[in-house]
Design an enzyme around this catalytic site. Sequence first.
Site, PDB file in Angstrom:
ATOM      1  N   ASP A   1       0.878  -1.177   0.000  1.00  0.00           N
ATOM      2  CA  ASP A   1       0.000   0.000   0.000  1.00  0.00           C
ATOM      3  C   ASP A   1       0.914   1.225   0.000  1.00  0.00           C
ATOM      4  O   ASP A   1       1.649   1.457   0.963  1.00  0.00           O
ATOM      5  CB  ASP A   1      -0.883  -0.032   1.260  1.00  0.00           C
ATOM      6  CG  ASP A   1      -1.807   1.168   1.335  1.00  0.00           C
ATOM      7  OD1 ASP A   1      -1.488   2.219   0.720  1.00  0.00           O
ATOM      8  OD2 ASP A   1      -2.850   1.065   2.001  1.00  0.00           O
TER       9      ASP A   1
ATOM     10  N   TYR B   1      -9.845  15.032  -5.171  1.00  0.00           N
ATOM     11  CA  TYR B   1      -9.203  14.392  -6.332  1.00  0.00           C
ATOM     12  C   TYR B   1      -8.638  15.458  -7.292  1.00  0.00           C
ATOM     13  O   TYR B   1      -7.491  15.360  -7.753  1.00  0.00           O
ATOM     14  CB  TYR B   1     -10.259  13.525  -7.031  1.00  0.00           C
ATOM     15  CG  TYR B   1      -9.782  12.692  -8.194  1.00  0.00           C
ATOM     16  CD1 TYR B   1      -8.981  11.563  -7.988  1.00  0.00           C
ATOM     17  CD2 TYR B   1     -10.160  12.995  -9.508  1.00  0.00           C
ATOM     18  CE1 TYR B   1      -8.571  10.771  -9.064  1.00  0.00           C
ATOM     19  CE2 TYR B   1      -9.764  12.214 -10.574  1.00  0.00           C
ATOM     20  CZ  TYR B   1      -8.971  11.099 -10.348  1.00  0.00           C
ATOM     21  OH  TYR B   1      -8.575  10.328 -11.413  1.00  0.00           O
TER      22      TYR B   1
ATOM     23  N   LYS C   1     -17.333  13.384  -2.772  1.00  0.00           N
ATOM     24  CA  LYS C   1     -18.374  14.017  -1.932  1.00  0.00           C
ATOM     25  C   LYS C   1     -18.216  15.513  -2.131  1.00  0.00           C
ATOM     26  O   LYS C   1     -17.088  15.996  -2.272  1.00  0.00           O
ATOM     27  CB  LYS C   1     -18.145  13.741  -0.434  1.00  0.00           C
ATOM     28  CG  LYS C   1     -18.652  12.401   0.060  1.00  0.00           C
ATOM     29  CD  LYS C   1     -20.120  12.480   0.443  1.00  0.00           C
ATOM     30  CE  LYS C   1     -20.602  11.088   0.871  1.00  0.00           C
ATOM     31  NZ  LYS C   1     -22.006  10.881   0.552  1.00  0.00           N
TER      32      LYS C   1
ATOM     33  N   ASN D   1       0.865   5.214 -11.288  1.00  0.00           N
ATOM     34  CA  ASN D   1      -0.489   5.091 -11.824  1.00  0.00           C
ATOM     35  C   ASN D   1      -1.555   4.907 -10.743  1.00  0.00           C
ATOM     36  O   ASN D   1      -2.703   5.289 -10.953  1.00  0.00           O
ATOM     37  CB  ASN D   1      -0.522   3.910 -12.805  1.00  0.00           C
ATOM     38  CG  ASN D   1      -1.938   3.465 -13.096  1.00  0.00           C
ATOM     39  OD1 ASN D   1      -2.661   4.122 -13.840  1.00  0.00           O
ATOM     40  ND2 ASN D   1      -2.364   2.366 -12.467  1.00  0.00           N
TER      41      ASN D   1
ATOM     42  N   ASN E   1     -13.661  19.227 -10.861  1.00  0.00           N
ATOM     43  CA  ASN E   1     -14.854  18.429 -11.107  1.00  0.00           C
ATOM     44  C   ASN E   1     -15.771  18.470  -9.893  1.00  0.00           C
ATOM     45  O   ASN E   1     -15.294  18.406  -8.763  1.00  0.00           O
ATOM     46  CB  ASN E   1     -14.442  16.974 -11.402  1.00  0.00           C
ATOM     47  CG  ASN E   1     -15.415  16.299 -12.320  1.00  0.00           C
ATOM     48  OD1 ASN E   1     -16.352  16.934 -12.805  1.00  0.00           O
ATOM     49  ND2 ASN E   1     -15.205  15.028 -12.553  1.00  0.00           N
TER      50      ASN E   1
HETATM   51  P1  NAD Z   1      -8.621   1.557 -11.078  1.00  0.00           P
HETATM   52  O1  NAD Z   1      -9.391   1.906  -9.860  1.00  0.00           O
HETATM   53  O2  NAD Z   1      -9.212   0.586 -12.026  1.00  0.00           O
HETATM   54  O3  NAD Z   1      -7.145   1.103 -10.699  1.00  0.00           O
HETATM   55  C1  NAD Z   1      -6.364   1.787  -9.742  1.00  0.00           C
HETATM   56  C2  NAD Z   1      -5.399   0.807  -9.136  1.00  0.00           C
HETATM   57  O4  NAD Z   1      -4.659   1.477  -8.118  1.00  0.00           O
HETATM   58  C3  NAD Z   1      -6.120  -0.363  -8.462  1.00  0.00           C
HETATM   59  O5  NAD Z   1      -5.555  -1.572  -8.881  1.00  0.00           O
HETATM   60  C4  NAD Z   1      -5.913  -0.105  -6.999  1.00  0.00           C
HETATM   61  O6  NAD Z   1      -5.889  -1.277  -6.198  1.00  0.00           O
HETATM   62  C5  NAD Z   1      -4.570   0.617  -6.999  1.00  0.00           C
HETATM   63  N1  NAD Z   1      -4.394   1.370  -5.748  1.00  0.00           N
HETATM   64  C6  NAD Z   1      -5.279   2.167  -5.147  1.00  0.00           C
HETATM   65  N2  NAD Z   1      -4.792   2.603  -3.972  1.00  0.00           N
HETATM   66  C7  NAD Z   1      -3.554   2.065  -3.836  1.00  0.00           C
HETATM   67  C8  NAD Z   1      -2.571   2.123  -2.816  1.00  0.00           C
HETATM   68  N3  NAD Z   1      -2.754   2.827  -1.709  1.00  0.00           N
HETATM   69  N4  NAD Z   1      -1.426   1.437  -2.993  1.00  0.00           N
HETATM   70  C9  NAD Z   1      -1.214   0.697  -4.113  1.00  0.00           C
HETATM   71  N5  NAD Z   1      -2.129   0.601  -5.108  1.00  0.00           N
HETATM   72  C10 NAD Z   1      -3.288   1.272  -4.961  1.00  0.00           C
HETATM   73  O7  NAD Z   1      -8.357   2.968 -11.811  1.00  0.00           O
HETATM   74  P2  NAD Z   1      -7.992   3.287 -13.324  1.00  0.00           P
HETATM   75  O8  NAD Z   1      -9.232   3.803 -13.963  1.00  0.00           O
HETATM   76  O9  NAD Z   1      -7.244   2.213 -13.952  1.00  0.00           O
HETATM   77  O10 NAD Z   1      -7.065   4.574 -13.069  1.00  0.00           O
HETATM   78  C11 NAD Z   1      -5.647   4.526 -13.066  1.00  0.00           C
HETATM   79  C12 NAD Z   1      -5.107   5.937 -12.889  1.00  0.00           C
HETATM   80  O11 NAD Z   1      -5.642   6.803 -13.891  1.00  0.00           O
HETATM   81  C13 NAD Z   1      -5.501   6.571 -11.555  1.00  0.00           C
HETATM   82  O12 NAD Z   1      -4.442   7.385 -11.100  1.00  0.00           O
HETATM   83  C14 NAD Z   1      -6.683   7.424 -11.919  1.00  0.00           C
HETATM   84  O13 NAD Z   1      -6.875   8.475 -11.010  1.00  0.00           O
HETATM   85  C15 NAD Z   1      -6.282   7.904 -13.291  1.00  0.00           C
HETATM   86  N6  NAD Z   1      -7.397   8.338 -14.142  1.00  0.00           N
HETATM   87  C16 NAD Z   1      -8.316   7.452 -14.604  1.00  0.00           C
HETATM   88  C17 NAD Z   1      -9.333   7.902 -15.444  1.00  0.00           C
HETATM   89  C18 NAD Z   1     -10.361   6.972 -16.035  1.00  0.00           C
HETATM   90  O14 NAD Z   1     -11.193   7.436 -16.819  1.00  0.00           O
HETATM   91  N7  NAD Z   1     -10.383   5.690 -15.729  1.00  0.00           N
HETATM   92  C19 NAD Z   1      -9.415   9.252 -15.772  1.00  0.00           C
HETATM   93  C20 NAD Z   1      -8.461  10.124 -15.261  1.00  0.00           C
HETATM   94  C21 NAD Z   1      -7.447   9.663 -14.468  1.00  0.00           C
END
Ligand code: NAD
Length: 468
Positions: free
Chosen positions: A283, A375, A317, A310, A369
Amino acid sequence: MSDLYLKLVNTPVGKTAAQSLGLPSPAPLSRLKRVDQPFIEGDVLIGAGAGARAIATLGSIIGASPAGLHHATGIETLADSAQAGNKAKALDVSGEVNGKFSALVFDATGLKTPQELRALYDFFHPTIRKLASNGRVLVIGQDPHTCRKAPQAAAQQALEGFVRAVGKEIGKKGCTANLAWMAPNAENQLDSTVRFFLSARSAYVSGQAVRIGKAEEAKATNPVAPLAGKVALVTGASRGIGAAIAETLARDGATVIGLDIPPALEELQKVTDAIKGKALACDITEEKAPKLIADFIEKETGGVDFVVHNAGITRDKTLGNMPEHFWDMTIAVNLTAEELIDEELAERKLMRDNGRIVCISSISGIAGNFGQTNYSCAKSGVIGYVESMAKHLKNGITINAIAPGFIETQMTAAMPFTIREAGRRMNSLSQGGQPVDVAEAIAWYCNPASAGVNGNVVRVCGQSLIGK
Ligand code: NAD
């Protein structure tokens, strides 16, 4: 995640229904099918304004590849942009490749005054309608920050507005438009960026302006495995965008250390086993995490070339209703942990020379947002971190960010239907991106030939209408 509307609207009945109801008709995007696929196929038209400096480099990148991977045919280089109309007509008459171009590339590096912007009109006006579906527009300019005189800075900055507007006009055909601003004498840094923006790897990147600085010229790499011999750490790699990043960097030759929270270990191992990588359950917000990660890298690989931050979470909220742990967790995962991990790796000299740090921001960090003060704050902080670090990193290490828009993952699948549909359609390509679209942009940052790409925030958002 699947987008049923996109599938439906590309059936004959769906297309007619969408047209008669005035609904968006997104074009299916062509993505990379094979790693040894040529980066561009078909006819490319290259034009240039007065005093253009990158034209020879562009010709050699597009017209000849050192590794013999070039397959673009019928390249026309027009030193005088006014000839472009004639050439497009000539292609029509002869029926050659149906008169369509797979890319229109314009060297605007020499434009010094607003009057000279006329060259853009002269080149694109007669040719833009000849751009094939999934075609590419790429403009090369000079970074306005490096322009000594105001009229030159005005002309070069103007390219950004032009490219963004073109992207909005051509997006419905699945086409993209982007701009690369070079520093003076950085022609030898154009290669990886030109290849990325002209290829299927940038299918969901449009309306972006990238700055390319001076750097040492990269040694030639194996074009199908440019990251061979490199080690990548990817956080949040068990699913979604992180899994796609791990798979894409491994596809390009890197050994990947995938990291995720302990409860996700089983899923993480499936990802890392499939790419012969290593899994690390951790974590990243725990106090001991930076040391644990550094110890793991030291023991397993002795160092790391790419660190991709990533892992991310949302805890939405409105501000008045937000419990404090929502605030704290979101800032800790999305921002603080990245800085602490980088600090530990740097202090213990585990980050190798010519390394790449890549952070994931978000459109929420650019535009803000509703319900995401925590966030948006964290993801905006990521941009500040990247821009500042880019000035201080040494030994050829670069840092850049990707700001994804709407990407089809479990994170976005969990959104309420109306917000999800709005997110999907409110961009020039009228569809959501795929995790691989983010991953391909990261692979471009990591490419050894991207040494001059530093301090950028590139949006992978299909040119979302939200934000800048
Ligand atoms: P997701 O929720 O599918 O995956 C995120 C991963 O991060 C998960 O596997 C989770 O277990 C891991 N994670 C969370 N907290 C953690 C911690 N404390 N330690 C280690 N691992 C941890 O999200 P996603 O959609 O694949 O997003 C990936 C990245 O892209 C994120 O940074 C997200 O903010 C960003 N993002 C996503 C989108 C989208 O449309 N999906 C848009 C903008 C930004």
